[in-house]
Design a protein around this motif. Structure first.
Motif, PDB file in Angstrom:
ATOM      1  N   SER A 175       7.032  -3.404  -0.100  1.00 10.11           N
ATOM      2  CA  SER A 175       8.430  -3.562   0.340  1.00 10.11           C
ATOM      3  C   SER A 175       9.061  -2.226   0.712  1.00 10.11           C
ATOM      4  CB  SER A 175       9.260  -4.241  -0.762  1.00 10.11           C
ATOM      5  OG  SER A 175       9.207  -3.474  -1.942  1.00 10.11           O
ATOM      6  N   LYS A 176       8.288  -1.151   0.555  1.00 14.43           N
ATOM      7  CA  LYS A 176       8.845   0.177   0.838  1.00 14.43           C
ATOM      8  C   LYS A 176       7.958   0.918   1.839  1.00 14.43           C
ATOM      9  CE  LYS A 176       9.246   0.701  -3.810  1.00 14.43           C
ATOM     10  NZ  LYS A 176       9.441  -0.646  -4.381  1.00 14.43           N
ATOM     11  N   ALA A 177       7.136   1.847   1.343  1.00 10.24           N
ATOM     12  CA  ALA A 177       6.406   2.768   2.229  1.00 10.24           C
ATOM     13  C   ALA A 177       5.451   2.083   3.209  1.00 10.24           C
ATOM     14  CB  ALA A 177       5.644   3.795   1.383  1.00 10.24           C
ATOM     15  N   TYR A 178       4.957   0.901   2.876  1.00  2.86           N
ATOM     16  CA  TYR A 178       4.025   0.203   3.767  1.00  2.86           C
ATOM     17  C   TYR A 178       4.693  -0.143   5.108  1.00  2.86           C
ATOM     18  CZ  TYR A 178      -0.023  -2.694   4.954  1.00  2.86           C
ATOM     19  OH  TYR A 178      -1.158  -3.201   5.555  1.00  2.86           O
ATOM     20  N   LEU A 179       6.012  -0.323   5.059  1.00  2.00           N
ATOM     21  CA  LEU A 179       6.741  -0.749   6.268  1.00  2.00           C
ATOM     22  C   LEU A 179       7.516   0.390   6.935  1.00  2.00           C
ATOM     23  CD1 LEU A 179       8.102  -4.117   4.810  1.00  2.00           C
ATOM     24  CD2 LEU A 179       6.176  -3.853   6.381  1.00  2.00           C
ATOM     25  N   PHE A 180       7.331   1.621   6.445  1.00  2.00           N
ATOM     26  CA  PHE A 180       8.071   2.740   7.039  1.00  2.00           C
ATOM     27  C   PHE A 180       7.622   2.970   8.487  1.00  2.00           C
ATOM     28  CE2 PHE A 180       9.150   5.220   2.873  1.00  2.00           C
ATOM     29  CZ  PHE A 180      10.023   4.208   2.528  1.00  2.00           C
ATOM     30  N   PRO A 181       8.570   3.343   9.375  1.00  2.00           N
ATOM     31  CA  PRO A 181       8.195   3.581  10.778  1.00  2.00           C
ATOM     32  C   PRO A 181       7.353   4.853  10.951  1.00  2.00           C
ATOM     33  CG  PRO A 181      10.543   4.007  10.437  1.00  2.00           C
ATOM     34  CD  PRO A 181      10.024   3.440   9.161  1.00  2.00           C
ATOM     35  N   GLU A 182       7.560   5.823  10.055  1.00  2.00           N
ATOM     36  CA  GLU A 182       6.797   7.079  10.147  1.00  2.00           C
ATOM     37  C   GLU A 182       5.986   7.282   8.872  1.00  2.00           C
ATOM     38  OE1 GLU A 182       9.372  10.342  11.128  1.00  2.00           O
ATOM     39  OE2 GLU A 182      10.364   9.133  12.667  1.00  2.00           O
ATOM     40  N   SER A 183       4.746   7.734   9.036  1.00  2.00           N
ATOM     41  CA  SER A 183       3.819   7.973   7.912  1.00  2.00           C
ATOM     42  C   SER A 183       3.809   6.827   6.910  1.00  2.00           C
ATOM     43  CB  SER A 183       4.186   9.283   7.184  1.00  2.00           C
ATOM     44  OG  SER A 183       4.298  10.333   8.076  1.00  2.00           O
ATOM     45  N   PRO A 184       3.545   5.599   7.374  1.00  2.00           N
ATOM     46  CA  PRO A 184       3.539   4.467   6.432  1.00  2.00           C
ATOM     47  C   PRO A 184       2.358   4.555   5.465  1.00  2.00           C
ATOM     48  CG  PRO A 184       2.722   3.762   8.576  1.00  2.00           C
ATOM     49  CD  PRO A 184       3.176   5.177   8.741  1.00  2.00           C
ATOM     50  N   ALA A 185       2.535   3.997   4.273  1.00  2.00           N
ATOM     51  CA  ALA A 185       1.440   3.918   3.297  1.00  2.00           C
ATOM     52  C   ALA A 185       0.422   2.906   3.797  1.00  2.00           C
ATOM     53  CB  ALA A 185       1.990   3.475   1.952  1.00  2.00           C
ATOM     54  N   ARG A 186      -0.849   3.205   3.615  1.00  2.00           N
ATOM     55  CA  ARG A 186      -1.923   2.281   3.993  1.00  2.00           C
ATOM     56  C   ARG A 186      -3.019   2.340   2.927  1.00  2.00           C
ATOM     57  NH1 ARG A 186       1.221   0.249   6.471  1.00  2.00           N
ATOM     58  NH2 ARG A 186       1.471  -0.114   8.696  1.00  2.00           N
ATOM     59  N   LEU A 187      -3.731   1.227   2.777  1.00  2.47           N
ATOM     60  CA  LEU A 187      -4.912   1.267   1.908  1.00  2.47           C
ATOM     61  C   LEU A 187      -5.967   2.120   2.607  1.00  2.47           C
ATOM     62  CD1 LEU A 187      -5.129  -2.424   0.658  1.00  2.47           C
ATOM     63  CD2 LEU A 187      -4.428  -0.409  -0.645  1.00  2.47           C
ATOM     64  N   PRO A 188      -6.773   2.874   1.872  1.00  9.45           N
ATOM     65  CA  PRO A 188      -6.928   2.857   0.421  1.00  9.45           C
ATOM     66  C   PRO A 188      -5.912   3.698  -0.359  1.00  9.45           C
ATOM     67  CG  PRO A 188      -8.502   4.390   1.378  1.00  9.45           C
ATOM     68  CD  PRO A 188      -7.733   3.810   2.527  1.00  9.45           C
ATOM     69  N   GLY A 189      -4.840   4.140   0.280  1.00  7.36           N
ATOM     70  CA  GLY A 189      -3.904   5.067  -0.362  1.00  7.36           C
ATOM     71  C   GLY A 189      -3.220   4.549  -1.610  1.00  7.36           C
ATOM     72  N   PHE A 190      -2.987   3.220  -1.703  1.00  2.96           N
ATOM     73  CA  PHE A 190      -2.219   2.750  -2.870  1.00  2.96           C
ATOM     74  C   PHE A 190      -2.950   1.678  -3.684  1.00  2.96           C
ATOM     75  CE2 PHE A 190      -0.795   0.418   0.852  1.00  2.96           C
ATOM     76  CZ  PHE A 190      -0.646  -0.896   0.433  1.00  2.96           C
ATOM     77  N   HIS A 191      -4.284   1.799  -3.740  1.00  2.07           N
ATOM     78  CA  HIS A 191      -5.009   0.973  -4.712  1.00  2.07           C
ATOM     79  C   HIS A 191      -4.561   1.389  -6.113  1.00  2.07           C
ATOM     80  CE1 HIS A 191      -7.790  -1.321  -2.289  1.00  2.07           C
ATOM     81  NE2 HIS A 191      -8.194  -0.254  -1.637  1.00  2.07           N
ATOM     82  N   VAL A 192      -4.652   0.454  -7.072  1.00  3.50           N
ATOM     83  CA  VAL A 192      -4.394   0.853  -8.460  1.00  3.50           C
ATOM     84  C   VAL A 192      -5.423   1.946  -8.816  1.00  3.50           C
ATOM     85  CG1 VAL A 192      -3.514  -1.414  -9.162  1.00  3.50           C
ATOM     86  CG2 VAL A 192      -5.931  -0.944  -9.400  1.00  3.50           C
ATOM     87  N   CYS A 193      -5.051   2.894  -9.648  1.00  6.45           N
ATOM     88  CA  CYS A 193      -3.891   2.950 -10.526  1.00  6.45           C
ATOM     89  C   CYS A 193      -2.993   4.138 -10.151  1.00  6.45           C
ATOM     90  CB  CYS A 193      -4.362   3.087 -11.958  1.00  6.45           C
ATOM     91  SG  CYS A 193      -5.425   1.722 -12.527  1.00  6.45           S
ATOM     92  N   VAL A 194      -2.809   4.396  -8.838  1.00 10.65           N
ATOM     93  CA  VAL A 194      -2.032   5.565  -8.411  1.00 10.65           C
ATOM     94  C   VAL A 194      -0.549   5.434  -8.748  1.00 10.65           C
ATOM     95  CG1 VAL A 194      -3.597   6.305  -6.574  1.00 10.65           C
ATOM     96  CG2 VAL A 194      -1.771   4.697  -6.038  1.00 10.65           C
ATOM     97  N   GLY A 195      -0.054   4.203  -8.879  1.00  9.87           N
ATOM     98  CA  GLY A 195       1.375   3.997  -9.129  1.00  9.87           C
ATOM     99  C   GLY A 195       1.854   4.564 -10.442  1.00  9.87           C
ATOM    100  N   SER A 196       0.907   4.759 -11.385  1.00  2.38           N
ATOM    101  CA  SER A 196       1.298   5.336 -12.676  1.00  2.38           C
ATOM    102  C   SER A 196       0.669   6.716 -12.857  1.00  2.38           C
ATOM    103  CB  SER A 196       0.860   4.409 -13.815  1.00  2.38           C
ATOM    104  OG  SER A 196      -0.536   4.224 -13.750  1.00  2.38           O
ATOM    105  N   GLY A 197       0.273   7.300 -11.735  1.00  3.72           N
ATOM    106  CA  GLY A 197      -0.299   8.650 -11.788  1.00  3.72           C
ATOM    107  C   GLY A 197      -1.767   8.659 -12.174  1.00  3.72           C
ATOM    108  N   GLY A 198      -2.435   7.496 -12.115  1.00  2.00           N
ATOM    109  CA  GLY A 198      -3.844   7.419 -12.510  1.00  2.00           C
ATOM    110  C   GLY A 198      -4.790   7.551 -11.330  1.00  2.00           C
TER     111      GLY A 198
END
Length: 434
Positions: free
Chosen positions: A51-74
């Motif tokens: 709902s956030k970075a994946y839909l950004f017009p510039e430098s959007p988040a893409r897999l494999p960038g946000f596979h678990v467990c990066v959301g908690s710094g892992g």
């Protein structure tokens, strides 16, 4: 077709599933003991990015960038990680039948999977307007957001309807986050919700007034106190108008609906004890059925801090409950025990350049502190909730990591308060003293 046999099966492909797999690997696994079965086509990922970075017009988040467990710094768990750990990742596989007494799961294509221990991590599904018989709700370009496929379809529409008109139905998490994201994509955005203010399950009217004012300053029009009762489509079947209960008609190229979720428990109905809309568990996420555990959105568990049974829909609990369940599974095999789950409710969100965190319980009287003027650049303000003379909840917008830790500490410690006026005056400094 012969059944596949596993010692452990995690059913689900979201945040809980990924964090449970990591904990199993940490605790020790033999190759082939664990399978993760997901109806999605990709390995578990951090859903909040959609709902956030994946839909950004510039430098959007893409897999494999946000596979678990990066959301908690892992560590980021790519598909290869599962292979290295001997974990079978069974993707694009929807389970249509669960036989808990027979310890068997059956897929839509007739495959059978047998297990000794099952972790239910099925999460939630979105509530659809078609569930309520809303006229025209099946028109094209009416979107819901839950999985990466949903985000891809919405992203295509954003590009196809450049500078077009978007209507958001719902004023909760998804509504606010997507309202901001669509505005960043330069769409004309209107938000519609029936409540007197946004995020009513958590926000007070004072807190909501800041966000509604801020969104207005960003060009988002908010229409409160009414609901969408129907949609009109053009000759291509694409949505063109949203009809509201108050008689208003809004033009729309894109509609996004965020009116809540429903835990995915249907497979287990009548086989396991349920409570408060979820699967009832103990403090180790064990269900009423031996060797079956439930984590994340689907679990109704004892919230020790408030001596209550609750179900919590948020990514922080999805992560922590998964880890707790796996620790408990492994400990019980060794005849050991782990400490009971002692969770401090934690919710957060980011939109535009705003970022808020909330800890504890939002019950009792409230005290607002700081500068909550939406026109203030980098506004910092918060609220405390006071019940029976003690602070039980704390909210902060624009806090530093240290300040956020301080409000978490307050919510956990529940310090007594002599005067609400004094608390309002002290504001954040009250939390820093705990």
């Amino acid at each position: 077709m012969a059944a596949k046999n596993f010692k452990y099966v995690i059913l689900g492909g979201g945040v809980s599933a990924g964090y449970a797999a990591r904990e199993f690997a940490k605790q020790g696994l033999k190759p082939g003991e664990l399978a993760v079965i997901s109806k999605e086509a990709v390995a578990p990922y951090e859903r909040p990015a959609l709902s956030k970075a994946y839909l950004f017009p510039e430098s959007p988040a893409r897999l494999p960038g946000f596979h678990v467990c990066v959301g908690s710094g892992g560590e980021r768990l790519l598909p290869d990680w599962y292979k290295e750990k001997g974990i079978e990742l069974i993707l694009s596989t929807e389970i249509v039948k669960a036989d808990l007494p027979g310890k068997t799961l059956v897929s839509g294509t007739g495959e059978s999977f047998k297990y000794e221990t099952l972790v239910i991590a099925t999460g939630s599904t979105v509530i659809r307007l078609s569930d309520f018989g809303v006229k025209g709700a099946d028109a094209k370009n009416i979107f819901y957001l839950r999985e990466i496929d949903d985000a891809d379809k919405l992203n295509e529409a954003i590009k196809a309807k450049k500078n077009g008109k978007a209507v958001i139905v719902g004023g909760g998490y998804i509504g606010l986050e997507l309202g901001a994201t669509l505005r960043i994509n330069n769409l004309d955005v209107k938000m519609v919700y029936p409540e007197p203010w946004c995020m009513p399950r958590l926000f007070t009217s004072d807190i909501a007034a800041f966000y509604e004012g801020y969104y207005k300053n960003k060009g988002v029009q908010i229409i409160k106190g009414t609901v969408a009762t129907g949609f009109t489509a053009d000759s291509n079947g694409e949505v063109k108008e949203v009809h509201l209960k108050d008689g208003t008609m809004l033009e729309a190229d894109i509609v996004v609906v965020g009116v809540g979720g429903r835990p995915l428990t249907t497979l287990f109905k009548g086989q396991v004890e349920e409570e408060k809309g979820g699967i009832k568990t103990d403090a180790f996420f064990k269900t009423s059925v031996p060797n079956v555990y439930a984590v994340g959105d689907v679990a109704t568990f004892p919230l020790k801090l408030y001596n209550e049974i609750r179900r919590v829909e948020h990514v922080d609990h999805a992560r922590k409950s998964a880890e707790q369940a796996v620790k408990a599974i492994k400990a019980s095999e060794e005849g050991k025990t782990v400490e009971e789950y002692d969770y401090l409710p934690f919710f957060y969100s980011r939109s535009f350049d705003l970022s808020w965190q909330f800890y504890g319980d939002n019950v009792g009287e409230t005290v607002l502190f700081g500068d909550s003027n939406p026109a203030t650049p980098k506004a910092k303000f918060g609220s405390y909730w006071i019940k029976d003379g003690k602070v039980v909840g704390a909210f902060l917008e624009g806090g530093t990591p240290e300040e956020n830790k301080a409000i978490a500490k307050v919510a956990k410690a529940q310090p007594p308060v002599a005067s609400l006026d004094q608390l309002a005056t002290e504001g954040l400094s009250f939390a820093s003293k705990i």
